[in-house]
Design a protein around this motif. Structure first.
Motif: not given
Length: 115
Positions: A14-17, A28-31, A96-104
């Motif tokens: 659901n992240t903005p494109k 990278t997507m959630v695994n 994103r850019d090798g750093q973990p991010i929140d992913f809705p």
């Protein structure tokens, strides 16, 4: 015997494109590592309810799950059972850019009775 589980490909991005500029690292997507089965409630089983509960969630950068609410549910305690199961998902965070991010995401949890 009852079964429940997560449908295949349940995580929706659901992240903005945005267009990637030259040099941008891909996200990278959630695994998903482990998806616990939701427990049928006695009421849900007695009513022979089947279907999907769709949850609005965030897979957080710190490795925890935040369940924001039910988008579509089944009632009879199954929505709460789906939320409890979702909170126990084990995953590797999106990056994103090798750093973990929140992913809705929207996650669909299936409730199916075996005959």
């Amino acid at each position: 015997m009852q079964s429940g589980g997560f449908a295949d490909a349940t995580v929706e991005d659901n992240t903005p494109k945005k267009k990637a500029a030259a040099g941008d690292s891909p996200t990278t997507m959630v695994n998903i590592l482990d998806k616990p089965r939701p427990q049928y409630t006695a009421e849900g089983r007695n009513l022979r309810l089947e279907g999907d509960v769709v949850l609005d969630m965030v897979f957080q950068a710190n490795g925890t799950v935040q369940v924001n609410g039910v988008i579509s549910g089944l009632g009879h305690g199954l929505d709460e059972a789906a939320m409890r199961a979702a909170q126990q998902i084990k995953f590797k965070p999106a990056k994103r850019d090798g750093q973990p991010i929140d992913f809705p995401a929207r996650v669909r949890i299936e409730f199916r009775l075996a005959y």
